[in-house]
Design a protein around this motif. Sequence first.
Motif, PDB file in Angstrom:
ATOM      1  N   LYS A  97      45.206  43.934  53.882  1.00 23.93           N
ATOM      2  CA  LYS A  97      46.199  43.971  55.035  1.00 23.93           C
ATOM      3  C   LYS A  97      45.852  45.044  55.744  1.00 23.93           C
ATOM      4  O   LYS A  97      45.462  46.165  55.202  1.00 23.93           O
TER       5      LYS A  97
ATOM      6  N   ARG B 224      51.554  35.034  64.978  1.00 27.60           N
ATOM      7  CA  ARG B 224      51.395  35.435  66.261  1.00 27.60           C
ATOM      8  C   ARG B 224      51.345  34.549  67.608  1.00 27.60           C
ATOM      9  O   ARG B 224      51.007  33.157  67.098  1.00 27.60           O
TER      10      ARG B 224
ATOM     11  N   ARG C  69      52.854  36.491  55.317  1.00 31.52           N
ATOM     12  CA  ARG C  69      52.017  37.424  56.095  1.00 31.52           C
ATOM     13  C   ARG C  69      51.020  36.669  56.848  1.00 31.52           C
ATOM     14  O   ARG C  69      49.770  36.638  56.357  1.00 31.52           O
TER      15      ARG C  69
ATOM     16  N   VAL D 143      53.018  52.093  72.707  1.00 30.85           N
ATOM     17  CA  VAL D 143      52.155  51.533  71.812  1.00 30.85           C
ATOM     18  C   VAL D 143      51.719  50.010  72.116  1.00 30.85           C
ATOM     19  O   VAL D 143      52.708  49.175  72.121  1.00 30.85           O
TER      20      VAL D 143
ATOM     21  N   PRO E  28      50.084  50.096  62.252  1.00 31.50           N
ATOM     22  CA  PRO E  28      49.476  50.734  63.269  1.00 31.50           C
ATOM     23  C   PRO E  28      50.311  51.914  63.854  1.00 31.50           C
ATOM     24  O   PRO E  28      49.771  52.714  64.434  1.00 31.50           O
TER      25      PRO E  28
ATOM     26  N   ALA F 145      48.081  38.167  61.289  1.00 32.51           N
ATOM     27  CA  ALA F 145      47.272  39.041  61.941  1.00 32.51           C
ATOM     28  C   ALA F 145      45.824  38.630  61.608  1.00 32.51           C
ATOM     29  O   ALA F 145      44.744  39.700  61.642  1.00 32.51           O
TER      30      ALA F 145
ATOM     31  N   ARG G 186      60.750  46.477  60.649  1.00 35.84           N
ATOM     32  CA  ARG G 186      61.899  47.675  60.748  1.00 35.84           C
ATOM     33  C   ARG G 186      62.867  47.389  61.899  1.00 35.84           C
ATOM     34  O   ARG G 186      63.934  47.600  61.879  1.00 35.84           O
TER      35      ARG G 186
ATOM     36  N   GLU H 167      54.763  45.596  60.053  1.00 38.80           N
ATOM     37  CA  GLU H 167      55.638  46.575  59.563  1.00 38.80           C
ATOM     38  C   GLU H 167      56.879  46.835  60.727  1.00 38.80           C
ATOM     39  O   GLU H 167      58.220  47.113  60.439  1.00 38.80           O
ATOM     40  N   ALA H 168      56.332  46.920  61.998  1.00 40.57           N
ATOM     41  CA  ALA H 168      57.379  47.457  62.967  1.00 40.57           C
ATOM     42  C   ALA H 168      58.460  46.367  63.147  1.00 40.57           C
ATOM     43  O   ALA H 168      59.619  46.404  63.612  1.00 40.57           O
TER      44      ALA H 168
ATOM     45  N   GLY I  97      42.288  46.263  55.525  1.00 44.54           N
ATOM     46  CA  GLY I  97      42.910  47.564  55.302  1.00 44.54           C
ATOM     47  C   GLY I  97      41.922  48.754  54.772  1.00 44.54           C
ATOM     48  O   GLY I  97      42.087  50.021  54.885  1.00 44.54           O
TER      49      GLY I  97
ATOM     50  N   THR J  65      44.812  45.836  50.042  1.00 41.03           N
ATOM     51  CA  THR J  65      43.921  46.265  51.132  1.00 41.03           C
ATOM     52  C   THR J  65      43.372  45.131  51.885  1.00 41.03           C
ATOM     53  O   THR J  65      42.565  45.264  52.601  1.00 41.03           O
TER      54      THR J  65
ATOM     55  N   ARG K 260      44.258  51.380  54.786  1.00 41.65           N
ATOM     56  CA  ARG K 260      45.601  51.272  53.999  1.00 41.65           C
ATOM     57  C   ARG K 260      45.777  52.137  52.612  1.00 41.65           C
ATOM     58  O   ARG K 260      46.572  52.734  52.354  1.00 41.65           O
TER      59      ARG K 260
ATOM     60  N   PHE L  70      50.079  47.775  70.431  1.00 47.12           N
ATOM     61  CA  PHE L  70      49.944  46.732  69.309  1.00 47.12           C
ATOM     62  C   PHE L  70      51.180  47.002  68.007  1.00 47.12           C
ATOM     63  O   PHE L  70      51.495  47.951  67.469  1.00 47.12           O
ATOM     64  N   VAL L  71      51.908  45.868  68.233  1.00 48.56           N
ATOM     65  CA  VAL L  71      52.956  45.737  67.119  1.00 48.56           C
ATOM     66  C   VAL L  71      52.603  45.158  66.039  1.00 48.56           C
ATOM     67  O   VAL L  71      52.374  43.937  65.960  1.00 48.56           O
ATOM     68  N   GLY L  72      52.601  46.153  64.792  1.00 53.97           N
ATOM     69  CA  GLY L  72      52.376  45.373  63.712  1.00 53.97           C
ATOM     70  C   GLY L  72      53.605  44.935  62.721  1.00 53.97           C
ATOM     71  O   GLY L  72      54.905  44.742  63.340  1.00 53.97           O
TER      72      GLY L  72
END
Lengths: 370, 370
Positions: free
Chosen positions: A64, B334, B37, B18, A68, B40, B28, B24-25, B232, A62, A259, B20-22
């Motif tokens: 993280k 970032r 990580r 969109v 989005p 952010a 993927r 996770e995106a 989160g 949590t 999350r 805001f690019v997280g």
Amino acid sequence: MSSFSRFTPLVSSLPSTVPFVGPEAIERNRGISVKARIGANENGFGPAPSVIAAIHEAATETWKYNDPENFDLKDALARHLGIGRENLAIGEGVDGLLGLIVRMVVEPGTPVVTSLGGYPTFNFHVAGFGGRLVTVPYAGDREDLDGLLEAAKREKAPLVYFANPDNPMGSWWEAGAIVEFARALPSDCLLVLDEAYSETAPASAIPSIADLIEMPNVIRTRTFSKAYGLAGARVGYVIGTPGTVVAFDKIRNHFGMSRIGTAAALAALKDQAYLQEVIVRIKASRERIGAIARDNGLQPLPSATNFVAIDCGRDGAYARAIVDGLMEHGVFIRMPGVAPLNRCIRISVGPEADMALLAESLPKVLKALG
Amino acid sequence: MSSFSRFTPLVSSLPSTVPFVGPEAIERNRGISVKARIGANENGFGPAPSVIAAIHEAATETWKYNDPENFDLKDALARHLGIGRENLAIGEGVDGLLGLIVRMVVEPGTPVVTSLGGYPTFNFHVAGFGGRLVTVPYAGDREDLDGLLEAAKREKAPLVYFANPDNPMGSWWEAGAIVEFARALPSDCLLVLDEAYSETAPASAIPSIADLIEMPNVIRTRTFSKAYGLAGARVGYVIGTPGTVVAFDKIRNHFGMSRIGTAAALAALKDQAYLQEVIVRIKASRERIGAIARDNGLQPLPSATNFVAIDCGRDGAYARAIVDGLMEHGVFIRMPGVAPLNRCIRISVGPEADMALLAESLPKVLKALG
């Protein structure tokens, strides 16, 4: 009170009272403990053990932000419903999604059609964006599809809200009538078809996904708050055409989803066996509430939801006295806000201990009222 | 794509991408797993064990809606800060609260003052309500208080956003300068003082509560997402005068807070000993990031936050290449979005394993870039 002087005229004009009173506030204000929490259409049977396990597992994550794009939840819902991820938007419960929908369509003065006595949170959002509510009375304790259609056309309204099954009455229409209604609406009128209670309804009452998925002016709202037992997790979603649904991305809080709530929803969706068990329990609890009502000379209305509206046979003051009286016994229930619906009380399903306390308390309350 | 035809002109005009690019995106889209990580501004040290325990305990209660008045959390924050509950509003993270603040003040065309390269989510909300962004360049990698004041006066703006400490640069002003700035603003200009990173700043940089609590045109925003390690969970709050803060009740999603997130925030607030431990670790991690930067011939900027901006000494394309290159090694970071800030990369604090991977990967990336 010293307030900032330059809020928009609209915001300045809005009432500053808290419009929604939770059971916790009643407990604080009246000094009573809620023993049977059967007033907010929550699901006292709770989420699946597999969901509790998923929450425990997600706890350490949590720190993280949630993805989005809500990719995993969209993907799971898309598979479950047989649609594309692009047909879905995710939000902080149906309440949050309704706020976004209203914002997409409503400017000051915009007419918006809903049922008189329908879901108050929708009305709250319409007021919040300066819309003009046009209300249609219920007919026979159901939302009046013909009346809603007539009002939408007459007012040239760009937005109409209709819940099936309905809250606060628990009533419903068959799928065919709803599809006919949706198709009869002008294409420049957006239908919000709120299906928060779809899982507990007869299958015949819910239009198939295919029936409406091609219509740019239909948005169906659904939730994990009711049958899935996750009201506190704040996970709702909408189903619509890709072109319509993409509008949510323009204005939503992209990092608004929790999350853990998302993990809980994913686990809940996976555990359809538990959902089916709970639906059986919900139906049995509806029967139990109906029997308690009849034992006390009150008339339960048919319900396709996780609550039962009970006609108490007199006026709103009498129903209010029953609601307040039950709270004295620790039984938290609610009631519809406007006549003639407010001759009823509204009791949510719950475990047998809650039902037993209701069965024990209701005759005492009715006797005291005379 | 077939879209509903009658969204408001404002919503129709907004971009549907969109924004805001997280991470996770990125995973993927690029087929890479994030191993560190640290992009952010989350808190990889995580929440307190007492918070994890509170989440576990709250799991079985998640079938209940959260108290819409957020009484317990307001009460705990009020005691912690030495103010009244009526000085507080709670919301779904600072992002959600910023959306509400913008909605309270901005109509189409309203000028809104912020720093060029400041927090993009604020800008997203201003665009979403049709406001006109007036930006003031940073001065010496800090937000320019004199420039912001001048722009607010010149534009007769009703809203100005200022973050202290600042994101994305990590810079800060001393409390005295901020109080002076707040007092110099016209009383019909609302100052959003975003203090998301207040816990990790020098004490001298944060105005006391008393310094600003009487000012109806100041709203301070804070969060459990950063030092408390609960990004989160989506729990933020604002501090202001009762008259200003009550406006949130007019438009917020009253049932928007998750029950588990609220329980987590309450537990986190209670465990101040853990917070102090984490702040020590955050400061050590800032030093570690700075040392890694210097070891590679890059210049870390001073930081009062849970991240460090690092001047890479060339242009935005070079910094972008470093960001992309690090991702190839599983290191998610970032960078600021506009010149001249985008000569920097921005790296969030994290546990030693993340720092070790950064230390190992950065020289490889720089060498490959030449």
